[in-house]
Enzyme design. Structure first.
Site, PDB file in Angstrom:
ATOM      1  N   ASP A  95    -110.625  38.941-101.073  1.00 32.22           N
ATOM      2  CA  ASP A  95    -110.987  37.682-100.422  1.00 32.22           C
ATOM      3  C   ASP A  95    -111.252  36.609-101.488  1.00 32.22           C
ATOM      4  O   ASP A  95    -112.094  36.809-102.376  1.00 32.22           O
ATOM      5  CB  ASP A  95    -112.242  37.867 -99.572  1.00 32.22           C
ATOM      6  CG  ASP A  95    -112.062  38.909 -98.469  1.00 32.22           C
ATOM      7  OD1 ASP A  95    -111.188  39.783 -98.606  1.00 32.22           O
ATOM      8  OD2 ASP A  95    -112.822  38.843 -97.479  1.00 32.22           O
ATOM      9  N   HIS A 104    -111.891  33.096-100.748  1.00 33.82           N
ATOM     10  CA  HIS A 104    -112.929  32.184-100.243  1.00 33.82           C
ATOM     11  C   HIS A 104    -113.017  30.879-101.030  1.00 33.82           C
ATOM     12  O   HIS A 104    -114.093  30.473-101.479  1.00 33.82           O
ATOM     13  CB  HIS A 104    -114.292  32.887-100.220  1.00 33.82           C
ATOM     14  CG  HIS A 104    -114.478  33.768 -99.022  1.00 33.82           C
ATOM     15  ND1 HIS A 104    -114.373  33.303 -97.732  1.00 33.82           N
ATOM     16  CD2 HIS A 104    -114.758  35.095 -98.918  1.00 33.82           C
ATOM     17  CE1 HIS A 104    -114.575  34.305 -96.881  1.00 33.82           C
ATOM     18  NE2 HIS A 104    -114.797  35.410 -97.582  1.00 33.82           N
ATOM     19  N   ASP A 117    -108.824  35.689 -95.873  1.00 34.11           N
ATOM     20  CA  ASP A 117    -110.036  34.930 -96.198  1.00 34.11           C
ATOM     21  C   ASP A 117    -109.808  34.122 -97.472  1.00 34.11           C
ATOM     22  O   ASP A 117    -110.521  34.248 -98.471  1.00 34.11           O
ATOM     23  CB  ASP A 117    -111.269  35.831 -96.301  1.00 34.11           C
ATOM     24  CG  ASP A 117    -111.883  36.129 -94.939  1.00 34.11           C
ATOM     25  OD1 ASP A 117    -111.280  35.747 -93.914  1.00 34.11           O
ATOM     26  OD2 ASP A 117    -112.965  36.751 -94.890  1.00 34.11           O
ATOM     27  N   ASN A 136    -110.288  36.686 -91.001  1.00 39.16           N
ATOM     28  CA  ASN A 136    -111.113  36.143 -89.920  1.00 39.16           C
ATOM     29  C   ASN A 136    -111.509  34.691 -90.168  1.00 39.16           C
ATOM     30  O   ASN A 136    -111.710  33.921 -89.227  1.00 39.16           O
ATOM     31  CB  ASN A 136    -112.352  37.016 -89.670  1.00 39.16           C
ATOM     32  CG  ASN A 136    -113.289  37.074 -90.841  1.00 39.16           C
ATOM     33  OD1 ASN A 136    -112.926  37.592 -91.904  1.00 39.16           O
ATOM     34  ND2 ASN A 136    -114.499  36.568 -90.678  1.00 39.16           N
ATOM     35  N   HIS A 137    -111.588  34.270 -91.439  1.00 36.50           N
ATOM     36  CA  HIS A 137    -111.920  32.860 -91.706  1.00 36.50           C
ATOM     37  C   HIS A 137    -110.742  31.949 -91.364  1.00 36.50           C
ATOM     38  O   HIS A 137    -110.954  30.833 -90.864  1.00 36.50           O
ATOM     39  CB  HIS A 137    -112.380  32.679 -93.154  1.00 36.50           C
ATOM     40  CG  HIS A 137    -113.810  33.065 -93.338  1.00 36.50           C
ATOM     41  ND1 HIS A 137    -114.840  32.151 -93.408  1.00 36.50           N
ATOM     42  CD2 HIS A 137    -114.386  34.285 -93.441  1.00 36.50           C
ATOM     43  CE1 HIS A 137    -115.997  32.795 -93.557  1.00 36.50           C
ATOM     44  NE2 HIS A 137    -115.743  34.091 -93.586  1.00 36.50           N
ATOM     45  N   HIS A 184    -112.505  41.864 -96.420  1.00 38.48           N
ATOM     46  CA  HIS A 184    -113.482  41.654 -95.340  1.00 38.48           C
ATOM     47  C   HIS A 184    -114.853  42.253 -95.614  1.00 38.48           C
ATOM     48  O   HIS A 184    -115.864  41.558 -95.528  1.00 38.48           O
ATOM     49  CB  HIS A 184    -112.932  42.180 -94.018  1.00 38.48           C
ATOM     50  CG  HIS A 184    -113.763  41.821 -92.826  1.00 38.48           C
ATOM     51  ND1 HIS A 184    -114.052  40.519 -92.498  1.00 38.48           N
ATOM     52  CD2 HIS A 184    -114.364  42.593 -91.878  1.00 38.48           C
ATOM     53  CE1 HIS A 184    -114.794  40.494 -91.401  1.00 38.48           C
ATOM     54  NE2 HIS A 184    -114.994  41.728 -91.006  1.00 38.48           N
TER      55      HIS A 184
END
Length: 240
Positions: free
Chosen positions: A20, A22, A49, A75-76, A197
């Site tokens: 991820d 981010h 993500d 999911n983001h 995740h």
């Protein structure tokens, strides 16, 4: 539309999978420099993500245009899609690092929506050694106990009906059941599956599932990449 995407083996260069991100694309750039990443030969695959929490989320648009960078939806990304489509929970998205999105002009928001909607839920890479590598954000969407990798792909694309597809989507994007239960059962029909995740202190493996989200965006976390062919791990701490 929910889809899967398959890639042929990379006979010339190296393949990496990254945890991820981010919004920390500058840290990813540093990692690729350390790896002597060759944009003509090498490829990088993301477990999703890509956005939220970090300072460079808007850079996702330019990264997704790079021919050597490929990602599944996390999911983001799904939160952004839901919120811009009018049926998401905007306060929840903001609490989870999405405030940057709502400062953007509507045309940029629409561009982000289109780019992230195009991401597959599952990526499959065929290695020259006849191995198959899978990538999904949270967990393989094996809904029934005897399901394997093919059934997971069929579930995502809707072959088993809409209700089954909704359940598969939720599992692929949000589930933590396998890691919470420390379940070492391997996913049938695939050699290795890379997921993100669930934050882990270091890259770990349960059966043939490899967890590579080492908490990028948290002060004590790191951004981790794995070279797929050799399974070599590189991690850059957030303090770098």
């Amino acid at each position: 539309m929910y889809r899967t995407k398959s890639f042929p083996s990379n006979k010339e260069g190296r393949d990496f999978v990254v945890g991820d991100i981010h919004g920390h694309f500058k840290l990813l750039t540093t990692a690729l420099y350390k790896l002597d990443f060759n944009t003509e030969l090498d490829r990088i695959f993301s477990v999703g993500d890509l956005i939220d929490r970090g300072p460079d989320s808007i850079d996702v648009l330019s990264w997704l245009e790079k021919p050597w960078f490929h990602a599944v939806r996390g999911n983001h990304e799904q939160m952004l899609i839901d919120c811009l489509s009018g049926h998401g929970d905007i306060p929840r998205h903001i609490r989870n690092g999405g405030a940057w999105l709502y400062d953007l002009q509507p045309p940029i928001q629409h561009e982000l929506l289109k780019a992230l909607q195009a991401l597959p839920l599952i990526i499959e890479i065929n290695l020259s050694s006849d191995q198959t590598i899978g990538i999904v954000h949270a967990e393989a969407p094996v809904i029934r106990s005897d399901d394997g990798w093919q059934e997971a792909k069929d579930a995502i694309t809707g072959s088993f009906g809409e209700q089954h597809q909704r359940q598969a989507l939720k599992t692929a994007l949000y589930s933590r059941e396998k890691i919470e239960q420390q379940d070492h059962t391997s996913i049938k029909g695939i050699d290795r599956l890379y997921v993100g995740h669930s934050s882990v202190p270091g890259v770990i493996r349960l059966g043939n599932v490899v967890y590579i989200d080492t908490g990028c965006s948290f002060s004590d976390g790191a951004l981790s990449l794995v070279e797929i062919q050799t399974e070599t791990i590189i991690s850059l701490s957030m303090s770098q």
